[in-house]
Motif scaffolding. Sequence first.
Motif, PDB file in Angstrom:
ATOM      1  N   LYS A 339       0.831  -1.207   0.000  1.00 27.17           N
ATOM      2  CA  LYS A 339       0.000   0.000   0.000  1.00 27.17           C
ATOM      3  C   LYS A 339       0.862   1.252   0.000  1.00 27.17           C
ATOM      4  O   LYS A 339       0.489   2.267  -0.600  1.00 27.17           O
ATOM      5  CB  LYS A 339      -0.917  -0.006   1.229  1.00 27.17           C
ATOM      6  CG  LYS A 339      -1.872   1.167   1.297  1.00 27.17           C
ATOM      7  CD  LYS A 339      -2.768   1.079   2.529  1.00 27.17           C
ATOM      8  CE  LYS A 339      -3.704   2.269   2.623  1.00 27.17           C
ATOM      9  NZ  LYS A 339      -4.561   2.212   3.839  1.00 27.17           N
ATOM     10  N   TYR A 340       2.010   1.180   0.681  1.00 26.99           N
ATOM     11  CA  TYR A 340       2.891   2.351   0.709  1.00 26.99           C
ATOM     12  C   TYR A 340       3.458   2.644  -0.683  1.00 26.99           C
ATOM     13  O   TYR A 340       3.478   3.798  -1.126  1.00 26.99           O
ATOM     14  CB  TYR A 340       4.041   2.152   1.695  1.00 26.99           C
ATOM     15  CG  TYR A 340       5.071   3.253   1.565  1.00 26.99           C
ATOM     16  CD1 TYR A 340       4.800   4.534   2.051  1.00 26.99           C
ATOM     17  CD2 TYR A 340       6.267   3.041   0.897  1.00 26.99           C
ATOM     18  CE1 TYR A 340       5.702   5.569   1.881  1.00 26.99           C
ATOM     19  CE2 TYR A 340       7.184   4.073   0.726  1.00 26.99           C
ATOM     20  CZ  TYR A 340       6.900   5.341   1.216  1.00 26.99           C
ATOM     21  OH  TYR A 340       7.792   6.364   1.030  1.00 26.99           O
ATOM     22  N   THR A 343      -0.567   2.357  -5.548  1.00 22.24           N
ATOM     23  CA  THR A 343      -1.981   2.658  -5.367  1.00 22.24           C
ATOM     24  C   THR A 343      -2.781   1.647  -6.176  1.00 22.24           C
ATOM     25  O   THR A 343      -2.279   1.047  -7.137  1.00 22.24           O
ATOM     26  CB  THR A 343      -2.338   4.071  -5.854  1.00 22.24           C
ATOM     27  OG1 THR A 343      -2.133   4.147  -7.274  1.00 22.24           O
ATOM     28  CG2 THR A 343      -1.453   5.112  -5.170  1.00 22.24           C
ATOM     29  N   GLU A 344      -4.031   1.457  -5.819  1.00 21.79           N
ATOM     30  CA  GLU A 344      -4.859   0.458  -6.488  1.00 21.79           C
ATOM     31  C   GLU A 344      -5.231   0.845  -7.908  1.00 21.79           C
ATOM     32  O   GLU A 344      -5.790   0.036  -8.652  1.00 21.79           O
ATOM     33  CB  GLU A 344      -6.120   0.203  -5.662  1.00 21.79           C
ATOM     34  CG  GLU A 344      -5.841  -0.446  -4.316  1.00 21.79           C
ATOM     35  CD  GLU A 344      -7.098  -0.805  -3.565  1.00 21.79           C
ATOM     36  OE1 GLU A 344      -8.181  -0.703  -4.174  1.00 21.79           O
ATOM     37  OE2 GLU A 344      -6.996  -1.191  -2.394  1.00 21.79           O
ATOM     38  N   THR A 345      -4.929   2.066  -8.316  1.00 24.27           N
ATOM     39  CA  THR A 345      -5.237   2.486  -9.685  1.00 24.27           C
ATOM     40  C   THR A 345      -4.138   2.086 -10.654  1.00 24.27           C
ATOM     41  O   THR A 345      -4.308   2.205 -11.864  1.00 24.27           O
ATOM     42  CB  THR A 345      -5.417   4.014  -9.744  1.00 24.27           C
ATOM     43  OG1 THR A 345      -4.198   4.654  -9.313  1.00 24.27           O
ATOM     44  CG2 THR A 345      -6.564   4.454  -8.853  1.00 24.27           C
ATOM     45  N   GLU A 346      -3.005   1.593 -10.153  1.00 24.64           N
ATOM     46  CA  GLU A 346      -1.891   1.252 -11.029  1.00 24.64           C
ATOM     47  C   GLU A 346      -2.116  -0.095 -11.706  1.00 24.64           C
ATOM     48  O   GLU A 346      -2.690  -1.013 -11.116  1.00 24.64           O
ATOM     49  CB  GLU A 346      -0.586   1.255 -10.240  1.00 24.64           C
ATOM     50  CG  GLU A 346      -0.302   2.626  -9.633  1.00 24.64           C
ATOM     51  CD  GLU A 346       1.117   2.752  -9.116  1.00 24.64           C
ATOM     52  OE1 GLU A 346       2.043   2.399  -9.849  1.00 24.64           O
ATOM     53  OE2 GLU A 346       1.273   3.216  -7.983  1.00 24.64           O
ATOM     54  N   TYR A 349      -1.875  -3.840 -10.339  1.00 27.61           N
ATOM     55  CA  TYR A 349      -2.864  -4.500  -9.500  1.00 27.61           C
ATOM     56  C   TYR A 349      -3.818  -5.413 -10.290  1.00 27.61           C
ATOM     57  O   TYR A 349      -4.685  -6.043  -9.714  1.00 27.61           O
ATOM     58  CB  TYR A 349      -3.709  -3.461  -8.751  1.00 27.61           C
ATOM     59  CG  TYR A 349      -3.151  -3.104  -7.402  1.00 27.61           C
ATOM     60  CD1 TYR A 349      -3.631  -3.694  -6.246  1.00 27.61           C
ATOM     61  CD2 TYR A 349      -2.124  -2.190  -7.284  1.00 27.61           C
ATOM     62  CE1 TYR A 349      -3.111  -3.375  -5.007  1.00 27.61           C
ATOM     63  CE2 TYR A 349      -1.588  -1.867  -6.041  1.00 27.61           C
ATOM     64  CZ  TYR A 349      -2.098  -2.463  -4.914  1.00 27.61           C
ATOM     65  OH  TYR A 349      -1.571  -2.151  -3.688  1.00 27.61           O
TER      66      TYR A 349
END
Length: 391
Positions: A339-340, A343-346, A349
Motif C-alpha cells: 500500500k505504501y 496505489t490500487e489504480t496502477e 494490480y
Amino acid sequence: MEKLVAQNIQDGKPYEITIKDNEIQSIVITESEEIPEFYFGPGFFDIQVNGYAGHDYNLVQDYFLNLGQISKKLSKKGITRHLPTVITNSKKQLGKLFHQLTLLLESNHIYQKCIPAFHLEGPFISPEDGPRGAHFKEFVCAPNWDWFQYWQDIAGGRIKLITLSPEWEGSNSFIEKCVESGVKVSIGHTSANQQQIEGAVKAGASLSTHLGNGAHGILPRHPNYIWSQLAEEKLCASIIADGFHLPKEVIKVLQKVKGDQLFLVSDSVALAGMKPGDYETPVGGKVSLTKEGKLHLKDKPGMLAGSAMNLLQGFNFLLKNNLASIQEAWKMASQRPEKYIFTETEPWYADKKKEFIILKKSKDSQFDHYKTFISGKETFPNTIQSINYEQ
C-alpha cells in the motif's frame, strides 16, 4: 489433484483449495470444524532486497539472468514481490547495475511480476561513520537531480523509491522533484537534525528506512534523528526484525507509536542463506556471518552489514516473541509495504486477486512456506527445491 483446507488470514474462515497441475482450480469456503494447519493470504512484499542466497543486485554479472534466481528463491519463502535495492556507488557503476536489472525484467514476464520496481538506497546519504553504515564513503555525495534522471532513464522509470539523508543542502528541492515525478522518498542513513527532518517531510518524504538502524552507536538523549522521525506523523517506517538490528522492546515501542504505518523489510544481502564465515562483498567489503545469523563488518562486530534473513524469518520473529498477532504480522509483511509503494489504480494490480501464498504452521507455532501463486499459478514449481534458510 490436491485438496487442502486453509484458513484465510483476512476473514479467519476455512476454505477448501483445489490445486491441479500447479494451478488453482477453486477456493471455496467450507463448514469444516477442524483447525487447519494451513493459512493463506496475500504474498509477502519486500521493498528492500540487496541480494539473496549467493546472488547480488549490487554486483555487475557476467550473465545477468543469474539474478533471476533471487526471485525464484524468494518465492519459496512466500515473497511474491520485491524491490531490488541498489546501494551507494559511483554514477557509472549504478548505471550498470540498473541496466542489468532492466535487461532481467525484459527477459521474462515472470520477473516483471516479481519485481514491480526498484529501490535506490544512496548515494545521497550521510557521510558520517555510523549513519553511513556499510555504504562506501568515497561514493557518498549531495543529491544530484541530473544523476538521478540518468539512472532513472536507464531503469526505464522503474526507480519507485529512494532512500536519502536530508542533511545536505538542496535536499528539499530534490525531494520535491522526486515526489512530483512519482518517486517515493524515504529518510535513512541520516544524521539530519530536527529542522532538516521537518523540512524533508514538508517537501514530501514519507518513510523512514529501517528505522533505528543506520545510526550512530551513541546518540544524545534528545533531540536526535530517531525521536524526530518517530514524531513525524506523516512518516511510515520500515524495520528489520531479525533479532540483531532491533531489540524486542524497541520494536514494541515503534509499534505503539507508528501503528499501522509500520511494516517489515528484510534488507537481505547476498549472504542471506549462506554458511557462516568471512566474506568479501560489494555491500560492506570484508564482512563476517556468524552461526547465529548476524552479519557484521569483519573488523567491527558492532557494525551490521545488512541482514542475513528473509521476510518470512522476520514474520516468524514477530510471532515467536509475541510482538504481533498472525494477522498483524502478515499485514506488516504484505499489505502495508504494498500500500505504501503503490496505489490500487496502477496497472500492477490487475491480477492481484490471483496472487497469494500458503503457509504451514509447525509444532512450535512458527510458519513454513508451502506454496506461492502468482496469476493463479504456482511460481517456479519444479525449478528449485525448498531450502531451509532459517537460523
